[in-house]
Motif scaffolding. Sequence first.
Motif, PDB file in Angstrom:
ATOM      1  N   ARG A 175       0.832  -1.211   0.000  1.00  0.00           N
ATOM      2  CA  ARG A 175       0.000   0.000   0.000  1.00  0.00           C
ATOM      3  C   ARG A 175       0.863   1.255   0.000  1.00  0.00           C
ATOM      4  O   ARG A 175       0.552   2.238  -0.693  1.00  0.00           O
ATOM      5  N   ALA A 176       1.957   1.247   0.769  1.00  0.00           N
ATOM      6  CA  ALA A 176       2.842   2.416   0.836  1.00  0.00           C
ATOM      7  C   ALA A 176       3.564   2.653  -0.484  1.00  0.00           C
ATOM      8  O   ALA A 176       3.880   3.795  -0.829  1.00  0.00           O
ATOM      9  N   MET A 177       3.818   1.599  -1.254  1.00  0.00           N
ATOM     10  CA  MET A 177       4.527   1.731  -2.517  1.00  0.00           C
ATOM     11  C   MET A 177       3.636   2.210  -3.654  1.00  0.00           C
ATOM     12  O   MET A 177       4.120   2.593  -4.709  1.00  0.00           O
ATOM     13  N   ASN A 178       2.327   2.202  -3.443  1.00  0.00           N
ATOM     14  CA  ASN A 178       1.388   2.662  -4.472  1.00  0.00           C
ATOM     15  C   ASN A 178       1.317   4.188  -4.437  1.00  0.00           C
ATOM     16  O   ASN A 178       0.561   4.778  -3.657  1.00  0.00           O
ATOM     17  N   VAL A 179       2.116   4.842  -5.280  1.00  0.00           N
ATOM     18  CA  VAL A 179       2.213   6.304  -5.241  1.00  0.00           C
ATOM     19  C   VAL A 179       1.018   6.988  -5.891  1.00  0.00           C
ATOM     20  O   VAL A 179       0.858   8.207  -5.766  1.00  0.00           O
ATOM     21  N   ASP A 180       0.192   6.223  -6.610  1.00  0.00           N
ATOM     22  CA  ASP A 180      -0.963   6.828  -7.277  1.00  0.00           C
ATOM     23  C   ASP A 180      -2.150   7.017  -6.341  1.00  0.00           C
ATOM     24  O   ASP A 180      -3.139   7.653  -6.725  1.00  0.00           O
ATOM     25  N   LYS A 181      -2.049   6.483  -5.140  1.00  0.00           N
ATOM     26  CA  LYS A 181      -3.143   6.598  -4.183  1.00  0.00           C
ATOM     27  C   LYS A 181      -2.594   7.106  -2.850  1.00  0.00           C
ATOM     28  O   LYS A 181      -1.808   6.425  -2.201  1.00  0.00           O
ATOM     29  N   PRO A 182      -2.977   8.316  -2.417  1.00  0.00           N
ATOM     30  CA  PRO A 182      -2.441   8.871  -1.158  1.00  0.00           C
ATOM     31  C   PRO A 182      -2.844   8.041   0.059  1.00  0.00           C
ATOM     32  O   PRO A 182      -3.899   7.404   0.087  1.00  0.00           O
ATOM     33  N   MET A 183      -1.977   8.062   1.063  1.00  0.00           N
ATOM     34  CA  MET A 183      -2.271   7.416   2.345  1.00  0.00           C
ATOM     35  C   MET A 183      -2.668   8.480   3.365  1.00  0.00           C
ATOM     36  O   MET A 183      -2.159   9.601   3.343  1.00  0.00           O
ATOM     37  N   THR A 184      -3.592   8.135   4.234  1.00  0.00           N
ATOM     38  CA  THR A 184      -4.042   9.058   5.283  1.00  0.00           C
ATOM     39  C   THR A 184      -3.891   8.392   6.637  1.00  0.00           C
ATOM     40  O   THR A 184      -3.923   7.161   6.752  1.00  0.00           O
ATOM     41  N   ARG A 185      -3.727   9.213   7.656  1.00  0.00           N
ATOM     42  CA  ARG A 185      -3.615   8.703   9.022  1.00  0.00           C
ATOM     43  C   ARG A 185      -5.000   8.591   9.659  1.00  0.00           C
ATOM     44  O   ARG A 185      -5.894   9.396   9.379  1.00  0.00           O
ATOM     45  N   LYS A 186      -5.123   7.607  10.514  1.00  0.00           N
ATOM     46  CA  LYS A 186      -6.398   7.444  11.211  1.00  0.00           C
ATOM     47  C   LYS A 186      -6.631   8.567  12.202  1.00  0.00           C
ATOM     48  O   LYS A 186      -7.763   8.984  12.443  1.00  0.00           O
ATOM     49  N   GLU A 187      -5.542   9.065  12.786  1.00  0.00           N
ATOM     50  CA  GLU A 187      -5.636  10.154  13.749  1.00  0.00           C
ATOM     51  C   GLU A 187      -4.697  11.278  13.324  1.00  0.00           C
ATOM     52  O   GLU A 187      -3.651  11.026  12.720  1.00  0.00           O
ATOM     53  N   PRO A 188      -5.076  12.532  13.626  1.00  0.00           N
ATOM     54  CA  PRO A 188      -4.205  13.663  13.260  1.00  0.00           C
ATOM     55  C   PRO A 188      -2.843  13.541  13.934  1.00  0.00           C
ATOM     56  O   PRO A 188      -2.723  13.026  15.052  1.00  0.00           O
ATOM     57  N   LEU A 189      -1.814  14.036  13.238  1.00  0.00           N
ATOM     58  CA  LEU A 189      -0.452  13.971  13.755  1.00  0.00           C
ATOM     59  C   LEU A 189      -0.269  15.017  14.848  1.00  0.00           C
ATOM     60  O   LEU A 189      -0.616  16.185  14.652  1.00  0.00           O
ATOM     61  N   PRO A 190       0.250  14.646  16.018  1.00  0.00           N
ATOM     62  CA  PRO A 190       0.490  15.643  17.078  1.00  0.00           C
ATOM     63  C   PRO A 190       1.448  16.741  16.601  1.00  0.00           C
ATOM     64  O   PRO A 190       2.303  16.502  15.742  1.00  0.00           O
ATOM     65  N   CYS A 191       1.300  17.922  17.167  1.00  0.00           N
ATOM     66  CA  CYS A 191       2.123  19.064  16.743  1.00  0.00           C
ATOM     67  C   CYS A 191       3.607  18.792  16.935  1.00  0.00           C
ATOM     68  O   CYS A 191       4.426  19.127  16.080  1.00  0.00           O
ATOM     69  N   TRP A 192       3.970  18.179  18.066  1.00  0.00           N
ATOM     70  CA  TRP A 192       5.374  17.935  18.338  1.00  0.00           C
ATOM     71  C   TRP A 192       5.979  16.950  17.335  1.00  0.00           C
ATOM     72  O   TRP A 192       7.115  17.094  16.896  1.00  0.00           O
ATOM     73  N   LYS A 193       5.180  15.955  16.932  1.00  0.00           N
ATOM     74  CA  LYS A 193       5.685  14.975  15.976  1.00  0.00           C
ATOM     75  C   LYS A 193       5.786  15.580  14.585  1.00  0.00           C
ATOM     76  O   LYS A 193       6.725  15.282  13.827  1.00  0.00           O
ATOM     77  N   ALA A 194       4.816  16.448  14.234  1.00  0.00           N
ATOM     78  CA  ALA A 194       4.884  17.131  12.939  1.00  0.00           C
ATOM     79  C   ALA A 194       6.116  18.020  12.854  1.00  0.00           C
ATOM     80  O   ALA A 194       6.767  18.116  11.805  1.00  0.00           O
ATOM     81  N   LEU A 195       6.451  18.672  13.976  1.00  0.00           N
ATOM     82  CA  LEU A 195       7.638  19.517  14.009  1.00  0.00           C
ATOM     83  C   LEU A 195       8.904  18.689  13.870  1.00  0.00           C
ATOM     84  O   LEU A 195       9.834  19.063  13.151  1.00  0.00           O
ATOM     85  N   LEU A 196       8.953  17.539  14.525  1.00  0.00           N
ATOM     86  CA  LEU A 196      10.125  16.670  14.421  1.00  0.00           C
ATOM     87  C   LEU A 196      10.286  16.113  13.010  1.00  0.00           C
ATOM     88  O   LEU A 196      11.408  15.964  12.514  1.00  0.00           O
ATOM     89  N   GLN A 197       9.169  15.817  12.352  1.00  0.00           N
ATOM     90  CA  GLN A 197       9.255  15.271  10.998  1.00  0.00           C
ATOM     91  C   GLN A 197       9.817  16.282  10.009  1.00  0.00           C
ATOM     92  O   GLN A 197      10.445  15.917   9.016  1.00  0.00           O
ATOM     93  N   LYS A 198       9.608  17.575  10.280  1.00  0.00           N
ATOM     94  CA  LYS A 198      10.153  18.604   9.397  1.00  0.00           C
ATOM     95  C   LYS A 198      11.669  18.656   9.441  1.00  0.00           C
ATOM     96  O   LYS A 198      12.305  19.135   8.497  1.00  0.00           O
ATOM     97  N   VAL A 199      12.256  18.165  10.533  1.00  0.00           N
ATOM     98  CA  VAL A 199      13.721  18.131  10.652  1.00  0.00           C
ATOM     99  C   VAL A 199      14.263  16.717  10.473  1.00  0.00           C
ATOM    100  O   VAL A 199      15.396  16.425  10.831  1.00  0.00           O
ATOM    101  N   GLY A 200      13.416  15.810   9.923  1.00  0.00           N
ATOM    102  CA  GLY A 200      13.870  14.466   9.600  1.00  0.00           C
ATOM    103  C   GLY A 200      13.814  13.477  10.734  1.00  0.00           C
ATOM    104  O   GLY A 200      14.484  12.438  10.670  1.00  0.00           O
ATOM    105  N   MET A 201      13.023  13.733  11.752  1.00  0.00           N
ATOM    106  CA  MET A 201      12.918  12.826  12.886  1.00  0.00           C
ATOM    107  C   MET A 201      11.472  12.363  13.045  1.00  0.00           C
ATOM    108  O   MET A 201      10.550  12.959  12.480  1.00  0.00           O
ATOM    109  N   ALA A 202      11.288  11.292  13.825  1.00  0.00           N
ATOM    110  CA  ALA A 202       9.952  10.756  14.126  1.00  0.00           C
ATOM    111  C   ALA A 202       9.191  10.402  12.855  1.00  0.00           C
ATOM    112  O   ALA A 202       7.983  10.622  12.750  1.00  0.00           O
ATOM    113  N   SER A 203       9.874   9.856  11.855  1.00  0.00           N
ATOM    114  CA  SER A 203       9.224   9.505  10.600  1.00  0.00           C
ATOM    115  C   SER A 203       8.418   8.214  10.754  1.00  0.00           C
ATOM    116  O   SER A 203       8.731   7.358  11.581  1.00  0.00           O
TER     117      SER A 203
END
Length: 730
Positions: A170-198
């Motif tokens: 499912r992750a390799m299918n680039v023609d269909k976007p993946m969505t999260r069941k729950e919104p991403l916490p703010c702290w985790k979204a911030l860490l992902q912007k710097v390459g962490m908590a992926s």
Amino acid sequence: MDQLGEFGLGVGLYYHMIAVVGLMLAAAGAINAHTIAYFKSGEYSDQQPGIEGSMQGSAICTERTGLLDYFTIMMLFGALSLLGLHQEAEAERMDVSEQTAQDYSIIVQDPDKDATDPAEWREFFSKFGHVSYVTVALNNGDFIQTLANRRSIVNSLMLETGGEGPLFERAMNVDKPMTRKEPLPCWKALLQKVGMASDVVFWHEKLREITLQVRAMGITKYEASKVYVIYEQEEGQRKCLAALTTGLIPALLESSTKISTSRKFRSTNVLKVEEPSEPGEINWVNQHYTLLYRAIEQSSALLFTAVLVGISALIIWATSLVDPVFSAAFISISNTVLPTIIKMITAKEHHLTDSAQQSSLLMKIIMVQWMNTAFIIYIIRPRPDLLTEEYVAQISKDAFTQPILLLLDLPGKLSHYVLAPMAKSQLKMNSYFLGSGWFLAERYSNMLKTVFVALYFSAIFPAGYFIAALAMFINYWVNKYCLLRIWRTPPPMSDFITKASWPHNGLQLGTGSVTSVTPDVASLGISAGSPLYTDFYVMESHHDPWKVRTGWWMTDDQKILVTLYSITAIVMTVIIAAAYFGKEAAFSIYHLFHGAYKPVGDTQGISYSDVAQIQAYVPQVSIPTIPHPLLATDLSKLNRDHISWSGDFDHYNLCSSSDLPDIKREDRVKLFSPCVHFVSDDHRCSIFAEAPEDPLTKAKSTNFKKEVAVSTNFKKEVAVSGTTTPINTP
């Protein structure tokens, strides 16, 4: 020590240099043994016995000690000159003792942009001997890097999902976007912007973005930027270089009087032909960057490094006014942080080879370390406090900090004992055991820094020779242990970075000779906190650096020695500048107009195809998270025995349907640099076997004559039995 050269000529010469320099420093310390004993004795100062350890034996340059220091500098000057000649001979011996692809190869720096057919280049260069390989490097570096980054993202998805199952598909299918069941916490979204908590969704989005880039770049028609040619015999390479070597300017203007029309490519192009670096050193991603672009880029990076050093100097000066403890703490932090920043800056530079990038890194790190370790401290330190016990301890302790940190391997321990057990899959756990990354330039710079500090303060701290010698031997064994047990295996490197370190050797010796004669040093004493000979501290100040500076308090013998020392320092500086900088400048100007080719050693009479484990110039790109380099060429036209590593080549090949699923094979191979093996008649055999029966018609096949190229450097047992011919060859 000779076997360490199998990791590459540059690596072998590094261990050779560090051992020889250690012996030289030990000899210098032995020469100054009398000086150290005198400084420790009550004859010089009754306060010396109160100082512990290596701090004893440091003081002013008096009439009893100056002659020995002068003799030491002269001995080191002669020894370093002999070492340079010895290293050249050692490099030649190592190079001749092991046949590599470089011994058979040439590189064309300025090919016609539309000359992408290896057969055309083979025909042109065959006039000098049989051509075994032609690799045409296209200007597709950005495309290759993007594909490699995409493969790295796919690898990260495999590590997160285990590489199989519906989640991975499912992750390799680039023609269909993946969505999260729950919104991403703010702290985790911030860490992902710097390459962490992926997580899986994060990498899926990255894969979608980069796949669009690959599709857009896959419709580009790429042109030739460099051409690598390998001859079957060394004589072919030498004949080619002797006939076609010319200066850069004639090659640019297509107007060399040396090159006749028959030796011009397509009768018009005066080729810029040189001996290339080893295949493992080539950075295939950067082959299309021009000389002017790289010069501007590297000059900007050097200027930025100088600004960083200036800011660091200002902070050290400001903190020294408040408290010397703060200044010492910041120096330690700066020596750790600045090299890391410099490595990040140098990694962004577009060098054609790894050796060139290592040399650029060497120059910048040396600039930082010499300034922080010696120059800044010497300038800002109050002269009466220059030889307090705390300061001398600061000079000596730095030599042993790096070996301890290397042995501890804290990043490696973190990966092995903390991150690996937390991995979600076996693949991800394995990725934490690839070995610690390292830089040969950093190892050279640390060695040069230790030698520089010992020479810079040799007049006031002669025991530093023994400390530096001990540091050399400790570093030799620690680096050897790390090379075999801790570090990631490096690609083979030439002696380019070793030659780049020699100007720094000469510069630090010249600087040491100059500082040894400064009157400020000559007038200082040592104590637990107060200077000796304060009556001699006031002296006439001269602003002319070339004027011989003597104090009114000196004896006639001391004035003669200082005068002799000053003249020697000037002469030595001129000789070093002429030998290390003037020679290079003169040859650089000469090469612009005439070029130069000088063969190293005699030919060995061994064919390229007969050398075991020899490499070819196979385009590839390395990614830190992937254990093997990613190949970037069509593998059907080369001998896989000539790839520098062993493994599943098809899996690690970017020229595949999995990386470019929307492009047909005949169009896909045109996007990559071709690497073609032309087998010589001496290494070709024809194998005829009875044709097998067609399972459908039960008739003999009429098209079963196979001519198989068999490389003699890889013994193959070919069994011809009945209707089968098992042959494991490309």
